[in-house]
Design a protein around this motif. Structure first.
Motif, PDB file in Angstrom:
ATOM      1  N   PHE A  40       0.676  -1.186   0.003  1.00 52.69           N
ATOM      2  CA  PHE A  40       0.171   0.042   0.078  1.00 52.69           C
ATOM      3  C   PHE A  40       0.836   1.054  -0.017  1.00 52.69           C
ATOM      4  N   GLY A  41       1.950   1.261   0.680  1.00 53.02           N
ATOM      5  CA  GLY A  41       2.639   2.543   0.949  1.00 53.02           C
ATOM      6  C   GLY A  41       3.907   2.703  -0.278  1.00 53.02           C
ATOM      7  N   GLY A  42       3.957   1.884  -1.224  1.00 53.26           N
ATOM      8  CA  GLY A  42       4.608   1.871  -2.529  1.00 53.26           C
ATOM      9  C   GLY A  42       6.029   1.376  -2.570  1.00 53.26           C
ATOM     10  N   ILE A  43       6.516   0.779  -1.556  1.00 50.92           N
ATOM     11  CA  ILE A  43       7.653   0.281  -1.324  1.00 50.92           C
ATOM     12  C   ILE A  43       8.039  -1.049  -1.914  1.00 50.92           C
ATOM     13  N   GLU A  44       8.750  -0.938  -3.074  1.00 49.87           N
ATOM     14  CA  GLU A  44       9.134  -2.181  -3.634  1.00 49.87           C
ATOM     15  C   GLU A  44      10.663  -2.396  -3.514  1.00 49.87           C
ATOM     16  N   PHE A  45      11.059  -3.496  -2.697  1.00 45.70           N
ATOM     17  CA  PHE A  45      12.442  -3.708  -2.502  1.00 45.70           C
ATOM     18  C   PHE A  45      12.677  -5.047  -2.215  1.00 45.70           C
ATOM     19  N   ARG A  46      13.909  -5.857  -2.599  1.00 50.27           N
ATOM     20  CA  ARG A  46      14.335  -6.985  -2.090  1.00 50.27           C
ATOM     21  C   ARG A  46      15.781  -6.970  -1.464  1.00 50.27           C
ATOM     22  N   SER A  47      16.142  -7.360  -0.475  1.00 50.13           N
ATOM     23  CA  SER A  47      17.446  -7.431  -0.088  1.00 50.13           C
ATOM     24  C   SER A  47      18.094  -8.376  -0.654  1.00 50.13           C
ATOM     25  N   SER A  89      24.196  -5.778  -3.528  1.00 55.25           N
ATOM     26  CA  SER A  89      24.653  -6.344  -4.767  1.00 55.25           C
ATOM     27  C   SER A  89      24.908  -5.092  -5.862  1.00 55.25           C
ATOM     28  N   PRO A  90      26.066  -5.403  -6.717  1.00 49.32           N
ATOM     29  CA  PRO A  90      26.291  -4.357  -7.378  1.00 49.32           C
ATOM     30  C   PRO A  90      25.359  -4.032  -8.825  1.00 49.32           C
ATOM     31  N   ILE A  91      24.389  -5.031  -8.828  1.00 49.77           N
ATOM     32  CA  ILE A  91      23.399  -4.719 -10.105  1.00 49.77           C
ATOM     33  C   ILE A  91      22.311  -4.334  -9.424  1.00 49.77           C
ATOM     34  N   LYS A  92      22.069  -3.947  -8.333  1.00 47.49           N
ATOM     35  CA  LYS A  92      20.796  -3.503  -7.745  1.00 47.49           C
ATOM     36  C   LYS A  92      21.228  -2.188  -6.865  1.00 47.49           C
ATOM     37  N   PRO A  93      20.444  -0.992  -7.179  1.00 43.99           N
ATOM     38  CA  PRO A  93      20.736  -0.017  -6.498  1.00 43.99           C
ATOM     39  C   PRO A  93      20.089   0.025  -5.060  1.00 43.99           C
ATOM     40  N   SER A  94      20.661   0.616  -4.087  1.00 42.27           N
ATOM     41  CA  SER A  94      20.151   1.140  -2.879  1.00 42.27           C
ATOM     42  C   SER A  94      19.096   2.012  -3.198  1.00 42.27           C
ATOM     43  N   ARG A  95      17.706   2.079  -2.243  1.00 42.34           N
ATOM     44  CA  ARG A  95      16.706   2.940  -2.556  1.00 42.34           C
ATOM     45  C   ARG A  95      16.469   3.631  -1.595  1.00 42.34           C
ATOM     46  N   LEU A  96      16.202   4.909  -2.007  1.00 42.72           N
ATOM     47  CA  LEU A  96      15.635   5.858  -0.931  1.00 42.72           C
ATOM     48  C   LEU A  96      14.238   6.339  -1.067  1.00 42.72           C
ATOM     49  N   PHE A  97      13.109   6.040  -0.218  1.00 40.97           N
ATOM     50  CA  PHE A  97      11.814   6.670  -0.324  1.00 40.97           C
ATOM     51  C   PHE A  97      11.243   7.446   0.756  1.00 40.97           C
ATOM     52  N   ARG A  98      10.837   8.749  -0.026  1.00 43.38           N
ATOM     53  CA  ARG A  98      10.606   9.750   0.823  1.00 43.38           C
ATOM     54  C   ARG A  98       9.021   9.614   1.238  1.00 43.38           C
ATOM     55  N   ASN A  99       8.897   9.938   2.591  1.00 44.43           N
ATOM     56  CA  ASN A  99       7.484   9.845   3.276  1.00 44.43           C
ATOM     57  C   ASN A  99       6.873  11.113   2.768  1.00 44.43           C
ATOM     58  N   THR A 100       5.847  10.994   2.146  1.00 42.69           N
ATOM     59  CA  THR A 100       4.639  11.919   1.788  1.00 42.69           C
ATOM     60  C   THR A 100       3.497  12.227   2.724  1.00 42.69           C
ATOM     61  N   GLY A 101       3.549  11.382   3.843  1.00 46.28           N
ATOM     62  CA  GLY A 101       2.427  11.370   4.878  1.00 46.28           C
ATOM     63  C   GLY A 101       1.385  10.245   4.454  1.00 46.28           C
ATOM     64  N   GLY A 102       0.751  10.269   5.430  1.00 45.67           N
ATOM     65  CA  GLY A 102      -0.489   9.056   5.243  1.00 45.67           C
ATOM     66  C   GLY A 102      -0.005   7.766   4.938  1.00 45.67           C
ATOM     67  N   PHE A 103       1.170   7.297   5.471  1.00 42.32           N
ATOM     68  CA  PHE A 103       1.982   6.321   5.340  1.00 42.32           C
ATOM     69  C   PHE A 103       2.043   5.797   3.903  1.00 42.32           C
ATOM     70  N   LEU A 473      17.337 -11.907   1.725  1.00 35.34           N
ATOM     71  CA  LEU A 473      16.977 -12.207   0.374  1.00 35.34           C
ATOM     72  C   LEU A 473      15.423 -12.107   0.386  1.00 35.34           C
ATOM     73  N   ALA A 474      14.863 -10.990   0.764  1.00 36.99           N
ATOM     74  CA  ALA A 474      13.414 -11.001   0.827  1.00 36.99           C
ATOM     75  C   ALA A 474      13.029  -9.638   1.026  1.00 36.99           C
ATOM     76  N   ALA A 475      11.577  -9.246   0.767  1.00 42.13           N
ATOM     77  CA  ALA A 475      11.446  -7.872   1.085  1.00 42.13           C
ATOM     78  C   ALA A 475      11.008  -7.483   2.477  1.00 42.13           C
ATOM     79  N   PRO A 476      11.301  -6.297   2.644  1.00 41.09           N
ATOM     80  CA  PRO A 476      11.193  -5.793   4.246  1.00 41.09           C
ATOM     81  C   PRO A 476       9.710  -5.832   4.538  1.00 41.09           C
TER      82      PRO A 476
END
Length: 581
Positions: A40-47, A89-103, A473-476
């Motif tokens: 729901f929050g828009g976070i897509e990431f896998r360690s 991993s060198p083939i995947k970037p770290s990702r910064l997610f900005r909190n816009t409010g309302g989760f 090796l999974a999503a947060p």
């Protein structure tokens, strides 16, 4: 003289006294629950995990799946805590997610090319937000197996890589954890980093197979501990601080353990004894392990600091391995007035959390008592169990060549697709005032992914502490706390002027009636940095009778009759606090 049974009797009496003090009449835990809102929050990431050299690839899952870093900080200074997820991993970037409010979160391009923090010779492990130049913006340090990276926040939605000029990239270290704190109380935040593997080993390009432990329970060939002093001119200088432990350190905990106004250090070490260092207030630390905690032979993963029993002294929780074949028990170090620590994990109900990793104290139900969340589980894969392979390996070790055989990665049995202490449930220990009780199932936080980092923040600013759990090796898991309204609260933000701008190391003492709570601003956390905003549950308290801030430079501010259920900003040396919401 003491008789032969006196030591046992004294220990028993001491444990009973501790429990009696802990079991004062306090409000019962309020019901509540968490909801995973990642999608729901828009976070897509896998360690991701690093890929070791070919000589070690057969145990890659065993020795390289530790990392799953998360760092929480308000990088754009809009009042909402943002979220950084680290890729190894060198083939995947770290990702910064900005909190816009309302989760809700949206990915920010602020890191630019710096988002690819892992390379073929450098592995990003975790991130640390702190204002190293005291200009009011959160800068970012990324610790790596290799050389660290410092990114200066330009205040306009971009960052500049200042690693070279800062001096933080000159020394190679297999860093597993780092904390930012003002160890010398000069008004600028310093940096302490801790290696896991010995510094000289490039895990991605191994030249020698002899890079693993030299003992199962007394390993002393781990990485160095490096303290970098902030030189006030945009750089850091390495100093000899006395924190000279060479254990296999997973986590650093910092806090004022003896209430003298100076930050001390606790090291949680894998494969052997933890270490505790007291600040001598002259730029040096002294090892007080033997006197204050004794020695242990466990596998420390976290060093979480907090006052669980509200007695005004900071305690330490250390996660260990508690399995049927290795029943170590976690450690909950009860601080005995800054003189020594006594382990009360078994008596208080937090001994067993399986193969435990990151941990965090927080008042999740706003009843005025610090609860404890612990991430658990090592390797969840195929149906075959790796335990038998490890037991055979250790049984075959020859005594005279034990250290050499342990350290040679080629001797370790291949893990393949086997599981090892996998599919274990995370723990949510609610503090009832009587003891801790695991309520993970009832609260919806009993994930059986392989948990690693734990971080907390009030993302939606509703007064209930939310939770982020990273997994190997999974999503947060991004948990929204739905227990808001079950108890009153107060949140405190600090802004230093003479002290460091972040207020790291500052202590806030809050009194409601005859009950007192203590929090310190810190950067602690295995693979997880939490918000620097301090949260206090008030239960049914209608007003905060007294709120005291003790700044690192020993200045004190006192505010009385502070209204409940909101956030206040306290600026150092200003007589009036500002209510933000």
């Amino acid at each position: 003289m003491l008789g032969p049974m006196s030591g046992t009797v004294i220990a028993t009496v001491l444990a009973l006294a501790i429990l009696m003090a802990f079991r004062e009449a306090r409000p019962a835990a309020s019901p509540g629950g968490f909801e995973d809102v990642r999608e729901f929050g828009g976070i897509e990431f896998r360690s991701t995990a690093p890929k070791l050299s070919a000589v070690a690839r057969h145990v890659n899952n065993l020795w390289a799946n530790f990392a799953a870093g998360v760092a929480i900080g308000d990088f754009d200074a809009d009042g909402n805590d943002d979220l950084l997820l680290i890729s190894s991993s060198p083939i995947k970037p770290s990702r910064l997610f900005r909190n816009t409010g309302g989760f809700r979160f949206i990915e920010s391009p602020a890191l630019g090319n710096s988002a690819t923090l892992s390379t073929d010779s450098e592995t990003a492990i975790g991130g640390l937000w702190f204002d190293y130049d005291n200009n009011g913006t959160q800068d970012l340090y990324v610790y790596r197996w290799g050389h660290g990276v410092l990114l200066r926040n330009n205040g306009n939605g971009t960052f500049t890589d200042v690693t070279r000029e800062s001096g933080l990239g000159s020394r190679r270290q297999n860093t597993m954890t780092a904390v930012a704190f003002d160890y010398d109380n000069d008004g600028f935040v310093d940096l302490l980093t801790a290696g896991y593997f010995a510094d000289e080993h490039d895990l991605l390009n191994v030249r020698s197979p002899f890079f693993l432990i030299n003992s199962n329970d007394r390993a002393s060939n781990g990485g160095t501990k490096l303290l970098y002093r902030n030189n006030h001119h945009g750089g850091f200088d390495p100093v000899r601080s006395g924190v000279d432990d060479t254990g296999w350190t997973f986590a650093i905990g910092h806090g004022d353990f003896n209430n003298d106004g100076w930050q001390d250090v606790y090291l949680a070490n894998d494969w052997g004894p933890d270490a505790l260092f007291l600040n001598q207030r002259n730029g040096k630390f002294v090892n007080r392990t033997a006197r204050m905690i004794g020695t242990d032979d466990r596998h420390g993963m976290s060093a979480e600091v907090g006052d669980f029993d509200n007695d005004g002294y900071l305690d330490v929780f250390v996660s260990n391995i508690t399995e049927r074949w290795l029943h170590e028990c976690n450690m909950l170090w009860k601080n005995m007035a800054g003189i020594k620590f006594v382990d009360v994990a078994a008596e208080t109900g937090v001994c067993d959390a399986g193969w435990a990793w990151g941990a965090k104290f927080a008042d999740f139900n706003n009843d005025g008592q610090q609860d404890l969340f612990v991430a658990s589980g090592f390797i969840s894969d195929g149906p075959e169990d790796y335990t038998a392979q490890v037991q055979k390996f250790h049984a075959a070790l020859a005594g005279g060549t034990l250290a050499r055989r342990l350290s040679d990665v080629r001797n370790w049995p291949a893990i393949g697709r086997m599981s090892f202490a996998g599919h274990e449930s995370d723990r949510l220990f609610l503090n009832t005032g009587d003891m801790f009780q695991d309520r993970a199932v009832a609260w919806g936080t009993d994930s059986r992914l392989d948990g690693r980092g734990v971080a907390v923040a009030d993302f939606d600013r509703d007064g209930a502490v939310d939770l982020v759990v990273t997994n190997a090796l999974a999503a947060p898991l991004i948990y929204r706390n739905r227990s808001g309204g079950k108890g009153n609260f107060l949140k405190v933000r600090l802004q230093g002027s003479t002290s460091n701008r972040d207020g790291i190391g500052a202590r806030v003492i809050l009194r409601v009636g005859d009950r007192t709570q203590v929090r310190e601003v810190s950067t602690n956390g295995f693979s997880g940095q939490s918000s620097k905003e301090l949260h206090f549950g008030l239960g049914d308290g209608s007003v905060v009778d007294e709120l005291t801030v003790r700044w690192p430079l020993r200045r004190t501010q006192v505010f009385r009759n502070v209204p409940r259920n909101g956030t206040v900003l306290i600026r150092e040396n200003e007589a009036v606090l500002e209510r933000l919401q």
